[in-house]
Scaffold this active site. Structure first.
Site, PDB file in Angstrom:
ATOM      1  N   THR A 171       0.852  -1.196   0.000  1.00 13.49           N
ATOM      2  CA  THR A 171       0.000   0.000   0.000  1.00 13.49           C
ATOM      3  C   THR A 171       0.888   1.245   0.000  1.00 13.49           C
ATOM      4  O   THR A 171       1.989   1.214   0.557  1.00 13.49           O
ATOM      5  CB  THR A 171      -0.867  -0.017   1.274  1.00 13.49           C
ATOM      6  OG1 THR A 171      -1.840  -1.041   1.141  1.00 13.49           O
ATOM      7  CG2 THR A 171      -1.564   1.315   1.535  1.00 13.49           C
ATOM      8  N   ARG A 199     -14.564  -6.457  -0.072  1.00  7.51           N
ATOM      9  CA  ARG A 199     -13.922  -6.032   1.181  1.00  7.51           C
ATOM     10  C   ARG A 199     -13.236  -4.662   1.001  1.00  7.51           C
ATOM     11  O   ARG A 199     -12.586  -4.400   0.009  1.00  7.51           O
ATOM     12  CB  ARG A 199     -12.899  -7.085   1.573  1.00  7.51           C
ATOM     13  CG  ARG A 199     -12.071  -6.759   2.818  1.00  7.51           C
ATOM     14  CD  ARG A 199     -10.726  -6.151   2.443  1.00  7.51           C
ATOM     15  NE  ARG A 199      -9.874  -5.973   3.620  1.00  7.51           N
ATOM     16  CZ  ARG A 199      -8.778  -5.224   3.618  1.00  7.51           C
ATOM     17  NH1 ARG A 199      -8.396  -4.606   2.519  1.00  7.51           N
ATOM     18  NH2 ARG A 199      -8.063  -5.102   4.701  1.00  7.51           N
ATOM     19  N   GLY A 201     -10.641  -2.003   3.111  1.00  9.23           N
ATOM     20  CA  GLY A 201      -9.753  -1.889   4.268  1.00  9.23           C
ATOM     21  C   GLY A 201      -9.765  -0.494   4.866  1.00  9.23           C
ATOM     22  O   GLY A 201     -10.694   0.296   4.650  1.00  9.23           O
ATOM     23  N   ASP A 202      -8.724  -0.176   5.589  1.00 11.78           N
ATOM     24  CA  ASP A 202      -8.656   1.110   6.292  1.00 11.78           C
ATOM     25  C   ASP A 202      -8.233   2.277   5.404  1.00 11.78           C
ATOM     26  O   ASP A 202      -8.555   3.435   5.706  1.00 11.78           O
ATOM     27  CB  ASP A 202      -7.645   1.016   7.447  1.00 11.78           C
ATOM     28  CG  ASP A 202      -6.246   0.683   6.921  1.00 11.78           C
ATOM     29  OD1 ASP A 202      -6.125  -0.265   6.129  1.00 11.78           O
ATOM     30  OD2 ASP A 202      -5.285   1.389   7.294  1.00 11.78           O
ATOM     31  N   THR A 222      -0.525   1.887   6.966  1.00 10.86           N
ATOM     32  CA  THR A 222      -0.456   0.663   6.164  1.00 10.86           C
ATOM     33  C   THR A 222      -0.399  -0.527   7.092  1.00 10.86           C
ATOM     34  O   THR A 222       0.296  -0.491   8.113  1.00 10.86           O
ATOM     35  CB  THR A 222       0.767   0.659   5.234  1.00 10.86           C
ATOM     36  OG1 THR A 222       0.897  -0.671   4.683  1.00 10.86           O
ATOM     37  CG2 THR A 222       2.052   1.021   5.950  1.00 10.86           C
ATOM     38  N   GLY A 223      -1.131  -1.561   6.757  1.00 14.38           N
ATOM     39  CA  GLY A 223      -1.119  -2.738   7.614  1.00 14.38           C
ATOM     40  C   GLY A 223      -2.425  -3.499   7.515  1.00 14.38           C
ATOM     41  O   GLY A 223      -3.163  -3.355   6.531  1.00 14.38           O
ATOM     42  N   GLY A 225      -5.764  -3.959   7.595  1.00 16.28           N
ATOM     43  CA  GLY A 225      -6.797  -2.932   7.567  1.00 16.28           C
ATOM     44  C   GLY A 225      -7.934  -3.118   8.547  1.00 16.28           C
ATOM     45  O   GLY A 225      -8.459  -2.147   9.100  1.00 16.28           O
TER      46      GLY A 225
HETATM   47  N1  ASP Z   1      -4.142  -1.366   4.885  1.00 10.48           N
HETATM   48  C1  ASP Z   1      -4.374  -1.961   3.604  1.00 10.48           C
HETATM   49  C2  ASP Z   1      -5.698  -2.652   3.604  1.00 10.48           C
HETATM   50  O1  ASP Z   1      -6.025  -3.286   4.586  1.00 10.48           O
HETATM   51  C3  ASP Z   1      -3.328  -2.923   3.210  1.00 10.48           C
HETATM   52  C4  ASP Z   1      -1.902  -2.483   3.446  1.00 10.48           C
HETATM   53  O2  ASP Z   1      -1.660  -1.462   4.014  1.00 10.48           O
HETATM   54  O3  ASP Z   1      -0.990  -3.202   3.028  1.00 10.48           O
HETATM   55  O4  ASP Z   1      -6.384  -2.629   2.612  1.00 10.48           O
END
Ligand code: ASP
Length: 305
Positions: A171, A199, A201-202, A222-223, A225
């Site tokens: 991301t 789906r 994410g965040d 990032t992470g 989500g």
């Molecule tokens: N945060 C992102 C999501 O969950 C994915 C990522 O940051 O790698 O969509």
């Protein structure tokens, strides 16, 4: 005085699997985006312009999970999410689940600046894009061999993927402070490899993956989500500064190193405050990241020093 920080995702490959050439490619990609964003700030343009530009460069780079290099859904599609926020006005724009937009961050910004809404999704977001003159790219534009291999590994139930090592790699995001003291944040992603049921994410959720407020700081996350949404990560960091009197570094550390691990939330954030202080913190093995303040050299890193 200006500052810019960017990230290319927290789910990096384990250090042992990252070859020297691949590492150089990632560093070059980060460098190109950082330079592009800094050039915007040096020219006296706004932090919003700088984060947009930096994220566009990362979206166009197939190494990162956004735009061209977006990961595949379980059904073999690419559904892209992005958000942007202006710390001065608290205006924000976001899109999710778009499938034909080369640079979703530009569409998010157009939602912010040219619609009465904050967040548009799917076919409606693309109908709006057409009405604003966006060109569509064919879905094949997002079809990269590396991402397809990752989907096949996920589909085959490769046990090593349970640690989320490659399911949400790459991301991208940017945060900036411009010469007029304005903060901005932007985030763009393809989400998680193998995601189902549309789906989200965040990243495109204002307050979770993206937030900017000139009274505190600008954050791009990032992470994992799902956890970042539950912890309202980006807004929580801003609030700890604004109402809890924390420094940027303390606010970021509390959320990334205490709140998220308590919920098994893997990942990190980049953040910048109104004094130009930059913080890039993560609780995963690494986070692709780079930053520069007007008076200093660029910093580019993937793993811990
Ligand atoms: N945060 C992102 C999501 O969950 C994915 C990522 O940051 O790698 O969509």
């Amino acid at each position: 005085m200006f500052g810019l920080a960017i990230h290319g995702g927290a789910g990096t490959l384990p250090r042992a699997e990252m070859g020297a050439e691949m590492e150089l490619n990632y560093r070059a990609g980060l460098r190109a985006a950082l330079d592009a964003g800094c050039a915007v700030l040096q020219a006296g343009a706004s932090s919003l312009d700088a984060v947009t530009r930096a994220v566009v460069v990362l979206e166009d780079n197939p190494l990162f999970n956004a735009g061209r290099g977006a990961v595949f859904t379980h059904d073999g599609h690419n559904e892209l999410d992005a958000a942007i926020m202006d710390g001065k006005t608290l205006k924000a724009g976001a899109v999710c689940g778009v499938t034909h937009i080369r640079n979703p961050i530009e569409l998010a910004r157009t939602v912010m600046e040219h619609s009465e809404y904050v967040m548009l999704s799917g076919a409606g977001a693309e109908e709006f894009a057409l009405s604003r003159g966006f060109a569509f790219v064919p879905t094949s534009y997002f079809h990269t061999p590396e991402r397809w291999r990752q989907l096949e590994r996920i589909r085959s139930g490769d046990a090593r993927l349970s640690a989320l090592t490659i399911s949400h790699v790459g991301t991208v995001g940017a945060v900036a402070l411009d010469g007029e003291g304005r903060l901005a944040a932007a985030t763009s992603t393809g989400g998680m490899t193998g995601k189902r049921y549309n789906r989200i994410g965040d990243s495109p959720i204002i307050g979770a993956g993206t937030y900017a407020d000139d009274r505190s700081c600008a954050v791009s996350a990032t992470g994992h989500g799902e956890v970042f949404i539950r912890a309202a990560v980006a807004h929580d960091i801003c609030s700890r500064m604004r109402f809890g009197g924390r420094t940027l570094a303390a606010a970021v550390r509390e959320v990334v190193l205490e709140e998220l691990p308590a919920l098994q939330g893997d990942g990190g954030v980049i953040a910048i405050d109104r004094s130009g202080e930059i913080c890039m913190e993560f609780n995963s093995e690494g986070m692709f990241r780079a930053s520069r303040k007007s008076s200093e050299d660029a910093r580019i890193a993937i793993y811990r020093p």
